[in-house]
Motif scaffolding. Sequence first.
Motif, PDB file in Angstrom:
ATOM      1  N   ALA A 209      33.886  67.906  28.330  1.00  0.00           N
ATOM      2  CA  ALA A 209      34.945  68.321  27.410  1.00  0.00           C
ATOM      3  C   ALA A 209      34.728  67.653  26.060  1.00  0.00           C
ATOM      4  N   PRO A 210      34.461  68.418  25.015  1.00  0.00           N
ATOM      5  CA  PRO A 210      34.242  67.814  23.700  1.00  0.00           C
ATOM      6  C   PRO A 210      35.542  67.279  23.122  1.00  0.00           C
ATOM      7  N   LEU A 211      35.466  66.105  22.520  1.00  0.00           N
ATOM      8  CA  LEU A 211      36.640  65.564  21.856  1.00  0.00           C
ATOM      9  C   LEU A 211      36.834  66.266  20.524  1.00  0.00           C
ATOM     10  N   SER A 212      38.074  66.512  20.188  1.00  0.00           N
ATOM     11  CA  SER A 212      38.381  67.122  18.899  1.00  0.00           C
ATOM     12  C   SER A 212      38.057  66.135  17.782  1.00  0.00           C
ATOM     13  N   GLU A 213      37.954  66.642  16.560  1.00  0.00           N
ATOM     14  CA  GLU A 213      37.726  65.766  15.411  1.00  0.00           C
ATOM     15  C   GLU A 213      38.838  64.736  15.277  1.00  0.00           C
ATOM     16  N   GLU A 214      40.049  65.168  15.607  1.00  0.00           N
ATOM     17  CA  GLU A 214      41.190  64.260  15.547  1.00  0.00           C
ATOM     18  C   GLU A 214      40.986  63.076  16.482  1.00  0.00           C
ATOM     19  N   PHE A 215      40.555  63.345  17.727  1.00  0.00           N
ATOM     20  CA  PHE A 215      40.347  62.274  18.694  1.00  0.00           C
ATOM     21  C   PHE A 215      39.185  61.380  18.287  1.00  0.00           C
ATOM     22  N   GLN A 216      38.126  61.995  17.795  1.00  0.00           N
ATOM     23  CA  GLN A 216      36.979  61.202  17.373  1.00  0.00           C
ATOM     24  C   GLN A 216      37.358  60.233  16.265  1.00  0.00           C
ATOM     25  N   LYS A 217      38.309  60.622  15.434  1.00  0.00           N
ATOM     26  CA  LYS A 217      38.708  59.784  14.310  1.00  0.00           C
ATOM     27  C   LYS A 217      39.754  58.745  14.694  1.00  0.00           C
ATOM     28  N   TYR A 218      40.728  59.131  15.532  1.00  0.00           N
ATOM     29  CA  TYR A 218      41.883  58.272  15.734  1.00  0.00           C
ATOM     30  C   TYR A 218      41.983  57.623  17.125  1.00  0.00           C
ATOM     31  N   ALA A 219      41.421  58.213  18.147  1.00  0.00           N
ATOM     32  CA  ALA A 219      41.525  57.627  19.490  1.00  0.00           C
ATOM     33  C   ALA A 219      40.504  56.498  19.629  1.00  0.00           C
ATOM     34  N   LYS A 220      40.915  55.388  20.202  1.00  0.00           N
ATOM     35  CA  LYS A 220      40.061  54.215  20.313  1.00  0.00           C
ATOM     36  C   LYS A 220      39.657  53.976  21.772  1.00  0.00           C
ATOM     37  N   THR A 221      38.396  53.605  21.963  1.00  0.00           N
ATOM     38  CA  THR A 221      37.883  53.328  23.300  1.00  0.00           C
ATOM     39  C   THR A 221      37.452  51.868  23.386  1.00  0.00           C
ATOM     40  N   PRO A 222      37.890  51.145  24.402  1.00  0.00           N
ATOM     41  CA  PRO A 222      37.504  49.728  24.504  1.00  0.00           C
ATOM     42  C   PRO A 222      36.016  49.566  24.806  1.00  0.00           C
ATOM     43  N   LYS A 223      35.460  48.466  24.333  1.00  0.00           N
ATOM     44  CA  LYS A 223      34.054  48.165  24.593  1.00  0.00           C
ATOM     45  C   LYS A 223      33.812  47.961  26.084  1.00  0.00           C
ATOM     46  N   ASN A 224      34.764  47.308  26.746  1.00  0.00           N
ATOM     47  CA  ASN A 224      34.626  47.010  28.178  1.00  0.00           C
ATOM     48  C   ASN A 224      35.873  47.453  28.937  1.00  0.00           C
TER      49      ASN A 224
ATOM     50  N   SER B 172      45.651  53.349  23.813  1.00  0.00           N
ATOM     51  CA  SER B 172      44.680  53.268  22.722  1.00  0.00           C
ATOM     52  C   SER B 172      44.551  54.584  21.963  1.00  0.00           C
ATOM     53  N   THR B 173      45.295  55.591  22.369  1.00  0.00           N
ATOM     54  CA  THR B 173      45.357  56.851  21.620  1.00  0.00           C
ATOM     55  C   THR B 173      46.552  56.871  20.661  1.00  0.00           C
ATOM     56  N   ASP B 174      47.158  55.731  20.433  1.00  0.00           N
ATOM     57  CA  ASP B 174      48.403  55.673  19.662  1.00  0.00           C
ATOM     58  C   ASP B 174      48.255  56.266  18.262  1.00  0.00           C
TER      59      ASP B 174
ATOM     60  N   ARG C 192      49.810  62.540  13.863  1.00  0.00           N
ATOM     61  CA  ARG C 192      50.513  63.820  13.977  1.00  0.00           C
ATOM     62  C   ARG C 192      51.931  63.731  13.427  1.00  0.00           C
ATOM     63  N   GLN C 193      52.511  62.550  13.504  1.00  0.00           N
ATOM     64  CA  GLN C 193      53.875  62.359  13.023  1.00  0.00           C
ATOM     65  C   GLN C 193      53.912  61.879  11.571  1.00  0.00           C
ATOM     66  N   ASN C 194      52.739  61.866  10.938  1.00  0.00           N
ATOM     67  CA  ASN C 194      52.631  61.409   9.550  1.00  0.00           C
ATOM     68  C   ASN C 194      53.184  60.004   9.359  1.00  0.00           C
ATOM     69  N   LYS C 195      52.936  59.164  10.339  1.00  0.00           N
ATOM     70  CA  LYS C 195      53.405  57.787  10.266  1.00  0.00           C
ATOM     71  C   LYS C 195      52.378  56.910   9.552  1.00  0.00           C
ATOM     72  N   ASP C 196      52.826  55.779   9.086  1.00  0.00           N
ATOM     73  CA  ASP C 196      51.974  54.805   8.421  1.00  0.00           C
ATOM     74  C   ASP C 196      51.062  54.161   9.467  1.00  0.00           C
ATOM     75  N   LEU C 197      49.752  54.412   9.384  1.00  0.00           N
ATOM     76  CA  LEU C 197      48.828  53.920  10.410  1.00  0.00           C
ATOM     77  C   LEU C 197      48.689  52.402  10.396  1.00  0.00           C
ATOM     78  N   THR C 198      49.085  51.751   9.323  1.00  0.00           N
ATOM     79  CA  THR C 198      49.034  50.290   9.336  1.00  0.00           C
ATOM     80  C   THR C 198      50.007  49.714  10.360  1.00  0.00           C
ATOM     81  N   LYS C 199      50.991  50.514  10.743  1.00  0.00           N
ATOM     82  CA  LYS C 199      51.949  50.090  11.765  1.00  0.00           C
ATOM     83  C   LYS C 199      51.530  50.557  13.165  1.00  0.00           C
ATOM     84  N   HIS C 200      50.350  51.133  13.253  1.00  0.00           N
ATOM     85  CA  HIS C 200      49.874  51.658  14.533  1.00  0.00           C
ATOM     86  C   HIS C 200      48.400  51.301  14.734  1.00  0.00           C
ATOM     87  N   GLN C 201      48.119  50.017  14.623  1.00  0.00           N
ATOM     88  CA  GLN C 201      46.773  49.533  14.863  1.00  0.00           C
ATOM     89  C   GLN C 201      46.584  49.249  16.357  1.00  0.00           C
ATOM     90  N   VAL C 202      45.375  49.458  16.847  1.00  0.00           N
ATOM     91  CA  VAL C 202      45.082  49.291  18.270  1.00  0.00           C
ATOM     92  C   VAL C 202      44.255  48.019  18.471  1.00  0.00           C
TER      93      VAL C 202
END
Length: 384
Positions: free
Chosen positions: A341-356, A268-270, A276-286
Amino acid sequence: MKRRTLLKHGGTATVVGLAGCTGGGNGGQETTTDETTTTEATATETTEETETTTETGLSGTLKVATYSSFVDAPSSSPGAWLKNEFEKRHPDVTVKYETPENELNYYIQRAAQGVDISTDVYVGLNVDHLIRIDEKLGDRSLFAPMADRLSHYGHVKDGLKFDPQQRAIPYDTGYISLVYDESGVEKPPETFRDLLKDRYAGDLIVQNAKTAATGRAFLLWTVNTVGEDRYLDYWTKLKNNGVKILGSWSDAYTAYENGEAPMVVSYSTDQVYANRQNKDLTKHQVGFLNDQGYANPEGMAKFADTDNPELAAAFMDFLLSKRAQKKIAQLNVQFPATDWAPLSEEFQKYAKTPKNPVTFTYEELQGNLDSWVDSWAREIAGGQ
């Protein structure tokens, strides 16, 4: 067997409580071993990025075993940073990494043969490894309990502790999820049942549960959700719906990026990686099936026969420090295992956490893991 083990956010277990007891963790500077009292790296962390004091009481070479990707890419793996920072704290210490091809199995085999192991710490354990160790070695100890000897252990999230004997100490965690290309998936599946629909025929790539940690975690997620009495029937239907089973995470992800299917089992951190690789995020949905993700914490442990217990304790405590936890998360593209450990702004924006988040405990897997995986391999994966 309880079908579902749920984890609260913040790391506390709601159903059974992941194995392990909270200990230590008062933020003090000292950790205790059976042999002696050792001083943890006494660097005072005045900010997240700077430390003001080095520790000169420890010396020698610390041998740390791990998997190769933990150290083989200095710009994107945590191993090099951890080595450099720990050696700065301890100027008389040298950290030497070992990355045997068979990873943990190498040390299990040596222990089973009664061969001495000169390594001090292993980094990269999960609950599956512990099950294998205990089944292969019985009463012979490969690792020693460490929780009450680490001053930062109290900051480890309770829901991530997976070793009843407190040998393996979590240092990060990932959540297994689906990653999908929204241009190839008009409406992403929301449940495991959805994956069986005709509209998703041939759309999913998974990893072999016999050879890949992500594949094994996805298999366990299905057992956890649909039940141990029904998971093979579920997988038979999934196979009939064209699921592709490849050997490793790398094989599967490469095939996904090459367009062989619009969905793959991954982490879920995809999007952190993709950004970071400047990839199209529409191809990297979680996507989280059933609003779940399978928690897969990684741990570290001290070899029972190490001649450097003080160094081992200091290194493990360092990995749990606030600064190291943040850096490990960034470089290993996983979530911290601690609550400070505080999450970086990058993680807060892009890393996803499941509800359950869900997972299996050591006790639930003991005596079941091999039979579940072997039955799956025989009936679903065949000769793969």
